[in-house]
Structure formats: structure tokens, C-alpha cells
Design a protein around this motif. Structure first.
Motif, short mmCIF file in Angstrom:
data_model
loop_
_atom_site.label_atom_id
_atom_site.label_comp_id
_atom_site.label_asym_id
_atom_site.label_seq_id
_atom_site.Cartn_x
_atom_site.Cartn_y
_atom_site.Cartn_z
N UNK A 29 6.14 2.60 -6.09
CA UNK A 29 5.08 3.59 -6.34
C UNK A 29 4.14 3.66 -5.14
N UNK A 30 3.72 2.52 -4.62
CA UNK A 30 2.79 2.48 -3.50
C UNK A 30 3.35 3.20 -2.28
N UNK A 31 4.65 3.08 -2.08
CA UNK A 31 5.28 3.77 -0.94
C UNK A 31 5.31 5.28 -1.14
N UNK A 32 5.31 5.72 -2.40
CA UNK A 32 5.38 7.15 -2.70
C UNK A 32 4.01 7.84 -2.70
N UNK A 33 2.94 7.07 -2.85
CA UNK A 33 1.59 7.64 -2.87
C UNK A 33 0.72 6.92 -1.83
N UNK A 34 1.03 7.08 -0.55
CA UNK A 34 0.35 6.29 0.49
C UNK A 34 -1.16 6.49 0.57
N UNK A 35 -1.65 7.65 0.17
CA UNK A 35 -3.11 7.86 0.15
C UNK A 35 -3.66 7.71 -1.26
N UNK A 36 -2.81 7.36 -2.20
CA UNK A 36 -3.21 7.22 -3.60
C UNK A 36 -3.48 5.78 -3.98
N UNK A 37 -3.42 5.52 -5.27
CA UNK A 37 -3.74 4.20 -5.80
C UNK A 37 -2.74 3.84 -6.89
N UNK A 38 -2.30 2.58 -6.90
CA UNK A 38 -1.44 2.06 -7.94
C UNK A 38 -2.18 0.93 -8.63
N UNK A 39 -2.27 0.99 -9.94
CA UNK A 39 -2.86 -0.07 -10.73
C UNK A 39 -1.73 -0.79 -11.45
N UNK A 49 1.25 -13.01 -9.79
CA UNK A 49 1.11 -13.67 -8.48
C UNK A 49 2.27 -13.28 -7.56
N UNK A 50 3.48 -13.25 -8.12
CA UNK A 50 4.64 -12.84 -7.34
C UNK A 50 4.54 -11.38 -6.94
N UNK A 51 4.08 -10.53 -7.85
CA UNK A 51 3.90 -9.10 -7.55
C UNK A 51 2.92 -8.92 -6.39
N UNK A 52 1.85 -9.68 -6.41
CA UNK A 52 0.86 -9.60 -5.35
C UNK A 52 1.47 -10.00 -4.01
N UNK A 53 2.24 -11.08 -4.01
CA UNK A 53 2.90 -11.53 -2.77
C UNK A 53 3.89 -10.47 -2.28
N UNK A 54 4.64 -9.86 -3.19
CA UNK A 54 5.61 -8.84 -2.78
C UNK A 54 4.92 -7.64 -2.14
N UNK A 55 3.86 -7.16 -2.75
CA UNK A 55 3.15 -6.01 -2.18
C UNK A 55 2.50 -6.37 -0.85
N UNK A 56 2.00 -7.60 -0.75
CA UNK A 56 1.42 -8.06 0.51
C UNK A 56 2.50 -8.13 1.60
N UNK A 58 5.19 -6.39 1.92
CA UNK A 58 5.55 -5.05 2.36
C UNK A 58 4.38 -4.27 2.94
N UNK A 59 3.19 -4.86 2.92
CA UNK A 59 2.04 -4.24 3.55
C UNK A 59 1.35 -3.16 2.75
N UNK A 60 1.57 -3.13 1.43
CA UNK A 60 0.93 -2.12 0.60
C UNK A 60 -0.49 -2.56 0.26
N UNK A 61 -1.45 -1.76 0.69
CA UNK A 61 -2.85 -2.07 0.43
C UNK A 61 -3.45 -1.17 -0.65
N UNK A 62 -2.63 -0.29 -1.21
CA UNK A 62 -3.12 0.66 -2.21
C UNK A 62 -2.73 0.24 -3.63
N UNK A 63 -2.49 -1.06 -3.83
CA UNK A 63 -2.15 -1.58 -5.16
C UNK A 63 -3.24 -2.56 -5.60
#
Length: 93
Positions: A29-39, A49-56, A58-63
Motif C-alpha cells: 500500500x505504501x508503495x502505491x500511495x507515496x504521498x499518502x498515508x497508510x495506517x 514489530x516485524x511489520x515495522x522492521x519490514x517497512x523500515x 524498504x524505506x517506507x516513511x508513510x506508514x
């Protein structure tokens, strides 16, 4: 990849991922909405905790992550994770 081909959101959309588990869908989702927000909402602490590490990774800062769950009424519920089942299934009882 084909599962979500129908999904066409504006790049600034807001998406809520209920039951984020390991963050794979949240990352997508984060990759599809780069200027958006994912909750991302997940009731199992180790999973979030694993989800947070995975997004980190891949460099997603919008989650944004929330440790919790959705239900039809307020309250608390035990979640039992059965031995050797962590990566397969989580049961709320």
C-alpha cells in the motif's frame, strides 16, 4: 501482484490496513500511495514489530503503526498464538 491490479488510488490516498500482520500488504500500500498515508493496525505485538522492521527495511516513511484491533464493541480480548503457528495463523478466542 495481480491480486491488487484493480486497485487504483490517487498517490495521496489514505489507506487503513486492519490486521497488518507482518506488514507485507502495508508495504505494498505504501508503495502505491507515496504521498499518502497508510495506517497499519495489528493486535499481535510481535507481528507489529516485524511489520515495522519490514517497512523500515524498504524505506517506507508513510506508514503509521498501531498495536490494537477492530471489533464491534469496546473492550479487551485475549489472542492465543499456538506454538509453531505464529507465521501461519492467529486466533482470537
Amino acid at each position: 501482484k495481480q491480486m491488487y491490479n484493480w486497485a487504483k488510488w490517487p498517490p495521496n490516498a489514505t489507506i487503513v490496513d486492519l490486521g497488518a500482520w507482518l506488514g507485507l500488504t502495508s508495504s505494498w500500500f505504501a508503495s502505491r500511495v507515496p504521498q499518502g498515508k497508510v495506517y497499519a493496525v495489528e493486535p499481535v505485538l510481535e507481528s507489529i514489530k516485524t511489520a515495522m522492521r519490514n517497512c523500515e527495511f524498504y524505506g517506507f516513511k508513510n506508514v503509521s503503526f498501531f498495536h490494537g484491533a477492530m471489533a464491534e464493541k469496546n473492550g479487551e480480548q485475549d489472542i492465543h498464538i499456538y506454538k509453531n503457528q505464529y507465521l501461519r495463523h492467529t486466533n482470537a478466542i
